[in-house]
Design an enzyme around this catalytic site. Structure first.
Site, PDB file in Angstrom:
ATOM      1  N   SER A  15       0.621  -1.330   0.443  1.00  0.00           N
ATOM      2  CA  SER A  15      -0.030   0.050  -0.115  1.00  0.00           C
ATOM      3  C   SER A  15       0.574   0.853  -0.191  1.00  0.00           C
ATOM      4  O   SER A  15       0.207   2.279  -0.825  1.00  0.00           O
ATOM      5  CB  SER A  15      -0.952  -0.340   1.004  1.00  0.00           C
ATOM      6  OG  SER A  15      -0.143   0.325   2.374  1.00  0.00           O
ATOM      7  N   ASN A  16       1.865   0.888   0.615  1.00  0.00           N
ATOM      8  CA  ASN A  16       3.117   2.390   0.668  1.00  0.00           C
ATOM      9  C   ASN A  16       3.519   2.417  -1.068  1.00  0.00           C
ATOM     10  O   ASN A  16       3.603   3.379  -0.952  1.00  0.00           O
ATOM     11  CB  ASN A  16       4.109   1.943   1.644  1.00  0.00           C
ATOM     12  CG  ASN A  16       3.670   2.063   3.087  1.00  0.00           C
ATOM     13  OD1 ASN A  16       3.493   3.885   3.604  1.00  0.00           O
ATOM     14  ND2 ASN A  16       3.617   1.489   3.903  1.00  0.00           N
ATOM     15  N   LYS A  93      12.860  -8.737   3.806  1.00  0.00           N
ATOM     16  CA  LYS A  93      14.484  -9.137   3.685  1.00  0.00           C
ATOM     17  C   LYS A  93      15.428  -8.138   3.945  1.00  0.00           C
ATOM     18  O   LYS A  93      14.731  -6.807   3.637  1.00  0.00           O
ATOM     19  CB  LYS A  93      14.656 -10.210   2.628  1.00  0.00           C
ATOM     20  CG  LYS A  93      13.033 -11.498   1.848  1.00  0.00           C
ATOM     21  CD  LYS A  93      13.659 -12.492   2.979  1.00  0.00           C
ATOM     22  CE  LYS A  93      12.662 -13.893   2.495  1.00  0.00           C
ATOM     23  NZ  LYS A  93      13.254 -14.500   3.559  1.00  0.00           N
ATOM     24  N   HIS A 111       9.773   3.104   8.440  1.00  0.00           N
ATOM     25  CA  HIS A 111       9.014   2.460   9.241  1.00  0.00           C
ATOM     26  C   HIS A 111       7.864   2.495  10.186  1.00  0.00           C
ATOM     27  O   HIS A 111       7.378   4.074  10.480  1.00  0.00           O
ATOM     28  CB  HIS A 111      10.194   2.775  10.388  1.00  0.00           C
ATOM     29  CG  HIS A 111      10.259   1.351  11.559  1.00  0.00           C
ATOM     30  ND1 HIS A 111      10.380   0.192  11.546  1.00  0.00           N
ATOM     31  CD2 HIS A 111       9.579   2.107  12.482  1.00  0.00           C
ATOM     32  CE1 HIS A 111      10.102  -0.089  12.678  1.00  0.00           C
ATOM     33  NE2 HIS A 111       9.828   0.362  13.486  1.00  0.00           N
ATOM     34  N   ASP A 152      16.880  -0.057  10.720  1.00  0.00           N
ATOM     35  CA  ASP A 152      16.206   1.009  11.639  1.00  0.00           C
ATOM     36  C   ASP A 152      17.073   1.859  11.820  1.00  0.00           C
ATOM     37  O   ASP A 152      17.245   2.578  12.964  1.00  0.00           O
ATOM     38  CB  ASP A 152      15.469   0.637  12.142  1.00  0.00           C
ATOM     39  CG  ASP A 152      13.899  -0.114  12.014  1.00  0.00           C
ATOM     40  OD1 ASP A 152      14.127   0.149  10.088  1.00  0.00           O
ATOM     41  OD2 ASP A 152      13.471  -1.035  12.577  1.00  0.00           O
ATOM     42  N   GLU A 181       1.484   7.072   6.793  1.00  0.00           N
ATOM     43  CA  GLU A 181       3.188   6.068   5.645  1.00  0.00           C
ATOM     44  C   GLU A 181       2.378   6.912   4.426  1.00  0.00           C
ATOM     45  O   GLU A 181       3.690   7.230   3.989  1.00  0.00           O
ATOM     46  CB  GLU A 181       2.564   5.143   6.095  1.00  0.00           C
ATOM     47  CG  GLU A 181       3.187   4.473   7.688  1.00  0.00           C
ATOM     48  CD  GLU A 181       3.333   3.009   7.734  1.00  0.00           C
ATOM     49  OE1 GLU A 181       3.993   2.694   6.836  1.00  0.00           O
ATOM     50  OE2 GLU A 181       2.856   2.175   8.501  1.00  0.00           O
TER      51      GLU A 181
END
Ligand code: GRF
Length: 199
Positions: A15-16, A93, A111, A152, A181
């Site tokens: 969806s992003n 991954k 994130h 991250d 997001e």
């Protein structure tokens, strides 16, 4: 102004990625969705790209059992489609170091929390939102950051807050953060295209 050529990596819903594609189509984002690769042959992300006539490839340890072949295949696909900026969008991954080196400093990720809190190994999907609720945070949100070899921990490019409500479940918080997001990822890419953020 440079039109970005985007290469997506997505494992599930995408969806992003779709929000970014839509922003390209509407003209809000000066970029071209060039290609998508997924480790999941059945991902909605691959379906979404095919529906948009964007080249979409299944590349995984199944298609390329040798790690060297795997990383070479990814680099070859990205180069063939003249990608200059990579967007990880729910990619489950670790991107091979060779790909990170080849696209040094031009690999972005989103994130679903306010990094540097609630990031790192194991912090994905609902785990993130459960941790935020367990910590009784009053705010969560989304972070767009550069990808480095550590999970991250790359440079933060943008963050936007969402409130945590008293009756939130991990699912309700995830849905609120996901809406943010979808705004912040295309907006950050546009700032890169405009040269307002230099990567
Ligand atoms: C998003 O919550 C994103 O922050 C995380 O993975 C999820 C992907 O969702 N990295 P989608 O596949 O873009 O719908």
């Amino acid at each position: 102004m440079n039109k970005l050529r985007l290469g997506f990596f997505a494992s599930h819903g995408g969806s992003n990625m779709q929000a970014i594609i839509d922003a390209c189509k509407s003209g809000e984002l000066f970029a071209e969705p060039a290609v998508c690769a997924s480790n999941n042959s059945k991902s909605r992300a691959l379906e979404r790209c095919r529906a948009e006539s964007i080249p979409a490839y299944h590349v995984s340890s199944k298609t390329h059992p040798d790690p060297k072949d795997y990383e070479n295949a990814l680099i070859e696909i990205l180069e063939r489609h003249f990608v200059d900026t990579i967007c990880l969008a729910g990619f489950m991954k670790k991107l091979p170091d060779a790909v990170l080196e080849r696209f040094n400093g031009r690999v972005l990720n989103i994130h679903p929390a306010l990094l540097p809190k609630f990031g790192g190994k194991g912090m994905y999907g609902l785990n993130v939102h459960k941790a935020v609720l367990e910590a009784r945070e009053s705010r969560s949100g989304a972070t767009v950051h550069l990808v480095s070899s550590e999970y991250d921990r790359g440079k933060i490019l943008a963050r936007r807050e969402a409130p945590v409500l008293p009756d939130d479940t991990p699912e309700s918080l995830a849905a609120r953060v996901l809406e943010i997001e979808h705004e912040i990822y295309p907006e950050t890419l546009q700032k890169i295209a405009l040269g307002e953020i230099i990567i």
